[in-house]
Design a protein around this motif. Structure first.
Motif, PDB file in Angstrom:
ATOM      1  N   LEU A   1      -6.682 -10.262   2.019  1.00 48.44           N
ATOM      2  CA  LEU A   1      -6.801 -11.737   2.665  1.00 48.44           C
ATOM      3  C   LEU A   1      -7.451 -11.484   3.737  1.00 48.44           C
ATOM      4  N   ARG A   2      -8.395 -10.217   4.061  1.00 50.42           N
ATOM      5  CA  ARG A   2      -9.274 -10.125   5.129  1.00 50.42           C
ATOM      6  C   ARG A   2     -10.503 -10.685   5.110  1.00 50.42           C
ATOM      7  N   ALA A   3     -11.347 -10.920   6.148  1.00 56.27           N
ATOM      8  CA  ALA A   3     -12.438 -11.755   6.187  1.00 56.27           C
ATOM      9  C   ALA A   3     -13.367 -10.350   5.550  1.00 56.27           C
ATOM     10  N   GLY A   4     -14.347 -10.925   4.618  1.00 56.15           N
ATOM     11  CA  GLY A   4     -15.263  -9.870   3.964  1.00 56.15           C
ATOM     12  C   GLY A   4     -15.416  -9.609   2.709  1.00 56.15           C
ATOM     13  N   GLU A   5     -16.216  -9.331   1.946  1.00 57.72           N
ATOM     14  CA  GLU A   5     -16.505  -9.297   0.628  1.00 57.72           C
ATOM     15  C   GLU A   5     -15.422  -8.928  -0.517  1.00 57.72           C
ATOM     16  N   SER A   6     -14.376  -8.368   0.165  1.00 59.02           N
ATOM     17  CA  SER A   6     -13.179  -8.206  -0.905  1.00 59.02           C
ATOM     18  C   SER A   6     -12.160  -8.993  -0.618  1.00 59.02           C
ATOM     19  N   PHE A   7     -12.398 -10.179  -0.039  1.00 56.81           N
ATOM     20  CA  PHE A   7     -11.547 -11.325  -0.079  1.00 56.81           C
ATOM     21  C   PHE A   7     -11.147 -11.744  -1.248  1.00 56.81           C
ATOM     22  N   GLY A   8      -9.783 -11.720  -1.552  1.00 62.16           N
ATOM     23  CA  GLY A   8      -9.099 -12.370  -2.693  1.00 62.16           C
ATOM     24  C   GLY A   8      -9.447 -11.161  -3.804  1.00 62.16           C
ATOM     25  N   LYS A   9      -9.725  -9.934  -3.655  1.00 60.69           N
ATOM     26  CA  LYS A   9      -9.488  -8.946  -4.680  1.00 60.69           C
ATOM     27  C   LYS A   9      -8.045  -8.513  -4.617  1.00 60.69           C
TER      28      LYS A   9
END
Length: 473
Positions: free
Chosen positions: A89-97
């Protein structure tokens, strides 16, 4: 056969799965659930846990989460089994991973700050344990983020359908992913944010979109630790950058100046070092060439591990500050020299003199390199963002070693004035009539190889001066 201790990466950056050796006999089993030395060697971060929590779950199907909290967690199972699910749930490309892992007593997961954590019990009487590296507080709740367990986007394949599971009302009503505000990284604290270097640090952090807190002297007076030691949630910080200092070099030789210099440069730094070390966060401490006596023969440069030998009160108090900063497990000591930035500085003084028709006498027997705050701040941000090896670094601009008089002449020439208007003078003659003055190092040239090897090369000081003057003329 028990597993060997091993650490595995996952599709979520920083989320690690750990195999834990479990030894058993007819009496039961034993494991080293957290063994710092072995686990650091295996690849876990030294996250400094301060609190141990246990969640007991009586029935199969108990489901908790998805909660992203403002601290790192090390989760494991004492007894029973769980199906664990983690969502970035962090801002960035992996959000939602999303990553899912089944955990028993022989497996653990390291969960970095901002990654949503959830689990579902697969056996009755399951005890779920987790170490965290910050103390729970009411204030910290404002930094939580939540995701609905049934979110269709991440689509977690729960072993037991959520309609048949045991959930809290709060967990049932958390938002879907589209409504979740991504959690920003923890902020850096810039101490001395209103000085030349502090302003440039704030400018560069802001340009990078890096969260920060800016504390000027009004917010954090380094010389008065009692006023600020309890004012921050230190463990919630990503790091502390100390750009504050008492820098009135000559005034430090007076009775009041001596007390003030030691209060800010030594006692205050020691207090900052204590809170940084206790919180387990990196401390960047900016120091000075004045910790050396300058007796190194011209043509040679001070190595980062050269013995300290300060001449005056300012250098002595800064050397003491270095000793304090070195007590922090995660520290960067950044020594610099002849700092030039936004505000009153040597270049601005020379420009003003040239424009007003005043011909100055300038010291010509002190040798070193200037440091522009753009390069100094850039080096500090580079060290932190790239998690470079902790230790001491020298940072000035690159290029040939020069004197103050040569810099003054370059400023005059850049403004269309004759360099001959600058008269070189010895330090002794310059201060001959001064009532109070501090001794200066004759040689302030510092070896820059370590910061360059760490991946940051400051600009040549002549290029940096031209750039500075081009913007300021």
């Amino acid at each position: 056969m028990p597993k060997d201790l091993a650490v595995y990466t996952t599709e979520i950056p920083g989320l690690l799965v750990i195999d834990i050796p479990q030894h058993g006999d007819n009496r039961g089993w034993f494991k080293e659930n957290w063994q710092r030395e072995k686990m650091l060697a295996a690849g876990l971060p030294d996250f400094g846990p301060v609190q141990n929590n246990i969640s007991f779950n009586a029935s199969v199907g108990t489901t908790r989460g998805i909660h992203a909290e403002p601290w790192d967690k090390y989760v494991s199972v004492a007894t029973g089994r769980i199906f664990g699910a983690w969502v970035d749930l962090r801002a960035g490309e992996s959000f939602g991973k999303t990553v899912t892992v089944e955990l028993g007593p022989d497996t653990a997961v390291f969960v970095p700050r901002g990654v949503g954590n959830s689990f579902q019990t697969l056996e009755d009487n399951t005890a779920y344990t987790y170490l965290v590296n910050d103390h729970w507080s009411v204030d910290a709740q404002s930094e939580y983020s939540f995701l609905n367990l049934a979110d269709e986007t991440v689509a977690i394949d729960w072993p037991i359908a959520l309609k048949d599971a045991e959930l809290s009302e709060k967990d049932k009503n958390h938002p879907r992913l589209a409504q979740v505000e991504p959690l920003a990284p923890a902020p850096f604290l810039v101490v001395g944010a209103k000085g030349q270097l502090g302003r440039e640090l704030v400018k560069q952090l802001e340009a990078r979109g890096t969260p920060y807190l800016a504390a000027g002297r009004d917010e954090l007076d380094l010389a008065d630790p009692d006023s600020w030691v309890q004012a921050y949630r230190w463990r919630s910080l990503r790091g502390i950058i100390n750009a504050a200092a008492y820098t009135a070099v000559d005034q430090a030789e007076t009775a009041q100046g001596r007390a003030d210099a030691w209060a800010a440069n030594a006692t205050g730094v020691a207090a900052l070092a204590r809170v940084a070390d206790q919180a387990g966060v990196p401390l960047v401490h900016v120091s000075t060439d004045y910790v050396f006596d300058g007796s190194l023969p011209l043509g040679q440069e001070y190595a980062v591990d050269a013995p300290l030998a300060p001449l005056g009160v300012y250098g002595q108090s800064k050397a003491a500050g270095e000793m304090a900063a070195r007590s922090v497990a995660r520290h960067y000591i950044v020594r610099t020299s002849w700092v030039m930035g936004d505000g009153k500085n040597f270049i601005e003084i020379m420009k003003s003199l040239a424009e007003r028709g005043i011909d100055p006498t300038v010291v010509a027997d002190q040798h070193g390199r200037p440091t522009f705050t753009r390069d100094l701040a850039g080096a500090i941000v580079h060290l932190l963002e790239n998690q470079c090896d902790y230790g001491t670094y020298h940072v000035s601009n690159t290029g040939d070693v020069v004197t103050w008089a040569e810099i003054a002449q370059a400023v005059f020439e850049a403004g269309g004035h004759s360099a001959d208007r600058v008269s070189p003078v010895s330090t002794a003659d310059y201060f001959a009539k001064a009532e109070v003055f501090a001794p200066r190092p004759t040689n302030s040239a510092m070896d820059l190889s370590k910061i360059i090897e760490a991946g940051f090369t400051p600009r040549n000081h002549r290029e940096a001066l031209a750039d500075y003057l081009g913007k300021s003329i």
